[in-house]
Design an enzyme around this catalytic site. Structure first.
Site, PDB file in Angstrom:
ATOM      1  N   GLY A 180       0.780  -1.235   0.000  1.00 45.27           N
ATOM      2  CA  GLY A 180       0.000   0.000   0.000  1.00 45.27           C
ATOM      3  C   GLY A 180       0.810   1.282   0.000  1.00 45.27           C
ATOM      4  CB  SER A 181       4.277   2.264  -0.872  1.00 45.62           C
ATOM      5  OG  SER A 181       4.459   1.933  -2.225  1.00 45.62           O
ATOM      6  CG  ASN A 182       1.800   3.497  -5.747  1.00 46.00           C
ATOM      7  OD1 ASN A 182       2.216   4.552  -6.211  1.00 46.00           O
ATOM      8  ND2 ASN A 182       2.391   2.329  -5.992  1.00 46.00           N
ATOM      9  NE  ARG A 196     -12.220 -13.356 -12.659  1.00 47.13           N
ATOM     10  CZ  ARG A 196     -11.026 -13.363 -12.069  1.00 47.13           C
ATOM     11  NH1 ARG A 196     -10.659 -12.383 -11.291  1.00 47.13           N
ATOM     12  NH2 ARG A 196     -10.188 -14.356 -12.241  1.00 47.13           N
ATOM     13  CG  MET A 213      -1.685  -8.058  -6.461  1.00 48.88           C
ATOM     14  SD  MET A 213      -0.849  -7.310  -7.882  1.00 48.88           S
ATOM     15  CE  MET A 213      -0.015  -8.749  -8.557  1.00 48.88           C
ATOM     16  CB  ILE A 225      -8.528 -10.081 -13.356  1.00 51.45           C
ATOM     17  CG1 ILE A 225      -7.018 -10.008 -13.604  1.00 51.45           C
ATOM     18  CG2 ILE A 225      -9.308  -9.809 -14.636  1.00 51.45           C
ATOM     19  CD1 ILE A 225      -6.496 -11.073 -14.529  1.00 51.45           C
ATOM     20  CG  ASN A 254      -3.620  -0.389 -12.150  1.00 48.81           C
ATOM     21  OD1 ASN A 254      -3.401  -0.478 -10.931  1.00 48.81           O
ATOM     22  ND2 ASN A 254      -3.000  -1.152 -13.026  1.00 48.81           N
ATOM     23  CG  HIS A 259       1.640  -1.812 -15.105  1.00 47.24           C
ATOM     24  ND1 HIS A 259       1.315  -3.027 -14.532  1.00 47.24           N
ATOM     25  CD2 HIS A 259       2.580  -2.075 -16.045  1.00 47.24           C
ATOM     26  CE1 HIS A 259       2.025  -3.984 -15.111  1.00 47.24           C
ATOM     27  NE2 HIS A 259       2.801  -3.443 -16.032  1.00 47.24           N
ATOM     28  CD  GLU A 303       4.923   2.330  -9.040  1.00 45.80           C
ATOM     29  OE1 GLU A 303       3.842   2.079  -8.486  1.00 45.80           O
ATOM     30  OE2 GLU A 303       5.779   1.445  -9.252  1.00 45.80           O
TER      31      GLU A 303
HETATM   32  C1  GRF Z   1       3.356  -0.889  -7.531  1.00 47.82           C
HETATM   33  O1  GRF Z   1       4.589  -1.063  -8.175  1.00 47.82           O
HETATM   34  C2  GRF Z   1       2.261  -0.670  -8.525  1.00 47.82           C
HETATM   35  O2  GRF Z   1       2.667   0.037  -9.649  1.00 47.82           O
HETATM   36  C3  GRF Z   1       1.887  -2.081  -8.927  1.00 47.82           C
HETATM   37  O3  GRF Z   1       1.985  -2.819  -7.735  1.00 47.82           O
HETATM   38  C4  GRF Z   1       2.898  -2.179  -6.853  1.00 47.82           C
HETATM   39  C5  GRF Z   1       2.151  -1.916  -5.586  1.00 47.82           C
HETATM   40  O4  GRF Z   1       2.966  -1.379  -4.585  1.00 47.82           O
HETATM   41  N1  GRF Z   1       0.587  -2.110  -9.543  1.00 47.82           N
HETATM   42  P1  GRF Z   1       2.307  -0.692  -3.327  1.00 47.82           P
HETATM   43  O5  GRF Z   1       1.383  -1.723  -2.697  1.00 47.82           O
HETATM   44  O6  GRF Z   1       1.559   0.520  -3.793  1.00 47.82           O
HETATM   45  O7  GRF Z   1       3.446  -0.361  -2.415  1.00 47.82           O
END
Ligand code: GRF
Length: 197
Positions: free
Chosen positions: A15-17, A68, A93, A95, A110, A112, A177
């Site tokens: 969850g760093s983003n 799903r 993670m 779909i 999203n 990526h 990111e």
């Molecule tokens: C990040 O590299 C993001 O781009 C990808 O998964 C990773 C998630 O990292 N989709 P975090 O959980 O946000 O730290």
């Protein structure tokens, strides 16, 4: 200022983003507020950070659902509960079912860790190294029913250095990111970009 857009974040892990978005949204003039964090992994470390920041959380294991569609209905419940205008996937993670993806198209994005359309799917940093690229980066994009294929909102580039491993490259990309995602979300919350797929 006009009303802030209501944003839910979906995570599966670190969850760093998500944390970068929560921190950015603390600025009084940021055009969005984070109204909830949903995880498909009840033990996702990112949930603790959200709780410590007094953000409502919901976690439901996808393993408890037969299909799903049934799992996506749980996500939908949380989003409805939080009256989310937009959804940011941040290391989520799973779909989506086509129906869910289509219903949210134009409201879900999203991030990526590659310069899409190159290196979709898993291990994009290793894919870039295997292809002997001289640069990589990250892409914030609209989510559509096809994995990592929606229109780009914003990209940031980083160099690939000799001796890079997937880990060192991932760390360099991650710094970008954490800047790119809040910037992209601000743009769409202000109405400066919109889905035109
Ligand atoms: C990040 O590299 C993001 O781009 C990808 O998964 C990773 C998630 O990292 N989709 P975090 O959980 O946000 O730290």
């Amino acid at each position: 200022m006009t009303t802030k857009k209501r944003v839910a974040i979906l995570i599966s892990g670190r969850g760093s983003n998500m944390a970068a978005l929560i921190e950015a949204a603390k600025a009084p003039d940021y055009p969005a507020q984070i109204v909830g964090v949903f995880s498909n992994k009840p033990d996702a470390p990112g949930l603790d950070f959200a709780r410590k920041n007094n953000i409502p959380t919901a976690s439901v294991s996808h393993r408890d659902y037969a299909s799903r569609e049934a799992f996506d209905a749980e996500i939908e419940k949380a989003l409805t509960n939080w009256a989310a205008d937009f959804v940011c996937l941040a290391g989520f993670m799973r779909i989506f079912s086509t129906e869910f993806a289509q219903r949210w198209t134009g409201r879900i994005l999203n991030i990526h860790p590659s310069l899409l359309p190159k290196y979709k799917g898993l291990h994009p940093q290793q894919q870039a190294l295997n292809a002997h690229e001289s640069e990589s980066g990250c892409t914030v994009h609209w989510v559509t029913a096809e994995l990592d294929a929606g229109p780009t909102i914003l990209q940031r580039r980083v160099p690939i250095l000799s001796g890079d491993t997937a880990e060192t490259l991932a760390a360099r990309i991650l710094v970008e990111e954490h800047r790119a995602y809040p910037e992209a979300l601000a743009k769409l919350a202000r109405g400066e970009v919109a889905y035109a797929g």
